[in-house]
Design a protein around this motif. Structure first.
Motif, PDB file in Angstrom:
ATOM      1  N   GLU A  37       0.811  -1.218   0.000  1.00 21.94           N
ATOM      2  CA  GLU A  37       0.000   0.000   0.000  1.00 21.94           C
ATOM      3  C   GLU A  37       0.844   1.268   0.000  1.00 21.94           C
ATOM      4  OE1 GLU A  37      -2.669  -0.175   3.267  1.00 21.94           O
ATOM      5  OE2 GLU A  37      -3.804  -1.883   2.480  1.00 21.94           O
ATOM      6  N   ASP A  38       2.078   1.190   0.535  1.00 25.48           N
ATOM      7  CA  ASP A  38       2.870   2.413   0.682  1.00 25.48           C
ATOM      8  C   ASP A  38       3.731   2.731  -0.530  1.00 25.48           C
ATOM      9  OD1 ASP A  38       4.196   0.067   1.323  1.00 25.48           O
ATOM     10  OD2 ASP A  38       5.532   1.018   2.778  1.00 25.48           O
ATOM     11  N   ILE A  39       4.165   1.712  -1.265  1.00 29.21           N
ATOM     12  CA  ILE A  39       4.932   1.931  -2.491  1.00 29.21           C
ATOM     13  C   ILE A  39       4.451   0.935  -3.544  1.00 29.21           C
ATOM     14  CG2 ILE A  39       6.975   2.907  -1.380  1.00 29.21           C
ATOM     15  CD1 ILE A  39       8.308   0.218  -1.577  1.00 29.21           C
ATOM     16  N   GLU A  48      10.723  -7.691  10.043  1.00 27.69           N
ATOM     17  CA  GLU A  48      11.751  -7.307  10.999  1.00 27.69           C
ATOM     18  C   GLU A  48      12.540  -6.094  10.517  1.00 27.69           C
ATOM     19  OE1 GLU A  48      15.719  -9.507  12.522  1.00 27.69           O
ATOM     20  OE2 GLU A  48      13.839 -10.482  13.108  1.00 27.69           O
ATOM     21  N   ALA A  49      12.952  -6.111   9.253  1.00 29.86           N
ATOM     22  CA  ALA A  49      13.756  -5.006   8.717  1.00 29.86           C
ATOM     23  C   ALA A  49      12.991  -4.136   7.725  1.00 29.86           C
ATOM     24  CB  ALA A  49      15.022  -5.550   8.055  1.00 29.86           C
ATOM     25  N   GLY A  50      11.844  -4.627   7.229  1.00 30.54           N
ATOM     26  CA  GLY A  50      10.996  -3.806   6.386  1.00 30.54           C
ATOM     27  C   GLY A  50      11.172  -3.966   4.891  1.00 30.54           C
ATOM     28  N   GLY A  51      12.197  -4.687   4.454  1.00 27.32           N
ATOM     29  CA  GLY A  51      12.434  -4.856   3.029  1.00 27.32           C
ATOM     30  C   GLY A  51      11.832  -6.146   2.497  1.00 27.32           C
ATOM     31  N   THR A  52      12.374  -6.640   1.399  1.00 23.77           N
ATOM     32  CA  THR A  52      11.910  -7.893   0.815  1.00 23.77           C
ATOM     33  C   THR A  52      13.084  -8.647   0.223  1.00 23.77           C
ATOM     34  OG1 THR A  52      10.295  -8.926  -0.675  1.00 23.77           O
ATOM     35  CG2 THR A  52      11.407  -6.943  -1.481  1.00 23.77           C
ATOM     36  N   GLY A  63      13.525  -7.760  -8.703  1.00 17.37           N
ATOM     37  CA  GLY A  63      14.752  -7.760  -7.920  1.00 17.37           C
ATOM     38  C   GLY A  63      14.779  -8.949  -6.977  1.00 17.37           C
ATOM     39  N   VAL A  64      15.962  -9.516  -6.777  1.00 17.15           N
ATOM     40  CA  VAL A  64      16.163 -10.676  -5.904  1.00 17.15           C
ATOM     41  C   VAL A  64      17.461 -10.475  -5.145  1.00 17.15           C
ATOM     42  CG1 VAL A  64      16.438 -13.184  -5.780  1.00 17.15           C
ATOM     43  CG2 VAL A  64      15.066 -12.183  -7.620  1.00 17.15           C
ATOM     44  N   VAL A  65      17.470 -10.814  -3.847  1.00 15.09           N
ATOM     45  CA  VAL A  65      18.701 -10.710  -3.070  1.00 15.09           C
ATOM     46  C   VAL A  65      18.936 -12.008  -2.310  1.00 15.09           C
ATOM     47  CG1 VAL A  65      17.687  -9.769  -0.934  1.00 15.09           C
ATOM     48  CG2 VAL A  65      20.031  -9.152  -1.577  1.00 15.09           C
ATOM     49  N   LEU A  82      16.543  -4.058   1.896  1.00 16.16           N
ATOM     50  CA  LEU A  82      16.318  -2.685   1.436  1.00 16.16           C
ATOM     51  C   LEU A  82      16.833  -2.477   0.025  1.00 16.16           C
ATOM     52  CD1 LEU A  82      17.333  -0.800   4.704  1.00 16.16           C
ATOM     53  CD2 LEU A  82      15.036  -1.447   3.950  1.00 16.16           C
ATOM     54  N   LEU A  83      17.820  -3.273  -0.386  1.00 15.46           N
ATOM     55  CA  LEU A  83      18.353  -3.166  -1.739  1.00 15.46           C
ATOM     56  C   LEU A  83      17.279  -3.456  -2.786  1.00 15.46           C
ATOM     57  CD1 LEU A  83      21.666  -5.069  -1.043  1.00 15.46           C
ATOM     58  CD2 LEU A  83      21.543  -2.686  -1.777  1.00 15.46           C
ATOM     59  N   VAL A  84      16.445  -4.453  -2.506  1.00 14.70           N
ATOM     60  CA  VAL A  84      15.406  -4.820  -3.470  1.00 14.70           C
ATOM     61  C   VAL A  84      14.327  -3.746  -3.538  1.00 14.70           C
ATOM     62  CG1 VAL A  84      13.692  -6.555  -4.106  1.00 14.70           C
ATOM     63  CG2 VAL A  84      15.867  -7.271  -3.094  1.00 14.70           C
ATOM     64  N   THR A  85      13.852  -3.291  -2.377  1.00  9.47           N
ATOM     65  CA  THR A  85      12.795  -2.273  -2.406  1.00  9.47           C
ATOM     66  C   THR A  85      13.297  -0.959  -3.007  1.00  9.47           C
ATOM     67  OG1 THR A  85      13.297  -1.752  -0.089  1.00  9.47           O
ATOM     68  CG2 THR A  85      11.478  -3.244  -0.496  1.00  9.47           C
ATOM     69  N   ASP A  86      14.539  -0.589  -2.720  1.00  8.26           N
ATOM     70  CA  ASP A  86      15.089   0.635  -3.314  1.00  8.26           C
ATOM     71  C   ASP A  86      15.157   0.526  -4.832  1.00  8.26           C
ATOM     72  OD1 ASP A  86      15.324   1.773  -0.843  1.00  8.26           O
ATOM     73  OD2 ASP A  86      17.477   1.449  -0.654  1.00  8.26           O
ATOM     74  N   TRP A  87      15.543  -0.653  -5.329  1.00  5.00           N
ATOM     75  CA  TRP A  87      15.599  -0.862  -6.780  1.00  5.00           C
ATOM     76  C   TRP A  87      14.193  -0.798  -7.390  1.00  5.00           C
ATOM     77  CZ3 TRP A  87      16.938  -0.804 -11.524  1.00  5.00           C
ATOM     78  CH2 TRP A  87      16.373  -1.690 -12.453  1.00  5.00           C
TER      79      TRP A  87
END
Length: 250
Positions: A37-39, A48-52, A63-65, A82-87
């Motif tokens: 919903e937010d992005i 826990e950290a908020g990314g994916t 994106g895959v990490v 966070l690398l995946v969501t930023d991308w």
């Protein structure tokens, strides 16, 4: 995410066909695959950290990490997810993104990152030093070592993806069967990453079934040359217990 194989620009319909297993502690909280919903991201979410660990966008990005299995490396720095969501939420193309990320990659925990858009695909890593590599058309694999390192489960998943491509079928059942393979590698083929032979053996199958740690999700991504696509996530609990499925298209 601990194992992935993908076909890049070799299928007549699909620009990207990607299959992946996410291995994680079952106690780590995460949300199922959904439209955020937010992005404007379609992904599961690490609570826990908020990314994916793996995600896509309706614009055709993916994106895959994965982490890097090396007990000598300190697990310090910014979260890999966070690398995946930023991308995914960014505007720069894969090539420009790779150039910029190399300048800050050392600040993250040890990672392997794959980025895909309509024009290009890149592998990026940060150990022992930040680096980026354009991905050529073909079938490739990645686990918890460098890009295309031939660990047994990586080779086998790539081979089964290639067989699916050669069969010219749209039935994805064989791809999920490949991700569900619990057969360990023979001892003489096991890598030596410094964790001991017993743990190497336990982590060697494509699908890891365990009470505390194991495969949490098996994911299929298919993105067409026109930009349309599909992502399917099958989730699992302790000891490989099925825990739901989500199938989304755009």
């Amino acid at each position: 995410m601990c194992l992935t194989a993908f076909a890049w620009n070799v299928h007549p319909r699909w620009r990207l066909v990607l299959v992946a297993n996410r291995d994680e502690y079952h106690a780590r909280p995460s949300a199922p695959l959904t439209r955020w919903e937010d992005i404007p991201v379609i992904a599961g979410r690490d609570l826990e950290a908020g990314g994916t660990w793996l995600g896509v966008t309706a614009g055709g990005r993916c994106g895959v990490v994965t982490n890097v299995r090396d007990p000598r490396l300190p697990q310090e720095g910014l979260s890999r997810g966070l690398l995946v969501t930023d991308w995914l939420r960014g505007q720069a193309g894969a090539s420009a993104h790779a150039h910029v990320l190399c300048e800050t990659a050392a600040a993250y925990r040890p990672f392997n990152l794959l980025t895909f858009d309509a024009e290009a695909a890149f592998y990026l890593g940060n150990r022992p030093a930040p680096r980026a590599q354009a991905v050529a058309p073909g079938v490739h694999g990645l686990s918890n070592a460098d890009f295309n390192t031939p660990w047994p489960k990586t080779r086998q998943l790539m081979a089964r993806l290639q067989a699916w491509l050669d069969g010219a079928s749209e039935d994805v059942t064989p791809l999920f069967a490949a991700l569900a393979d619990e057969q360990p590698a023979p001892d003489h083929e096991l890598p030596d990453t410094g964790i001991g032979r017993e743990r190497e053996r336990r982590l060697s199958p494509a699908f890891i079934s365990g009470r505390d740690y194991g495969t949490r999700a098996s994911t299929l991504v298919m993105i067409g040359h026109s930009g349309h696509g599909r992502i399917v996530e099958r989730r699992f609990g302790p000891d490989g217990r099925p825990d739901g499925q989500t199938d989304l298209a755009w």
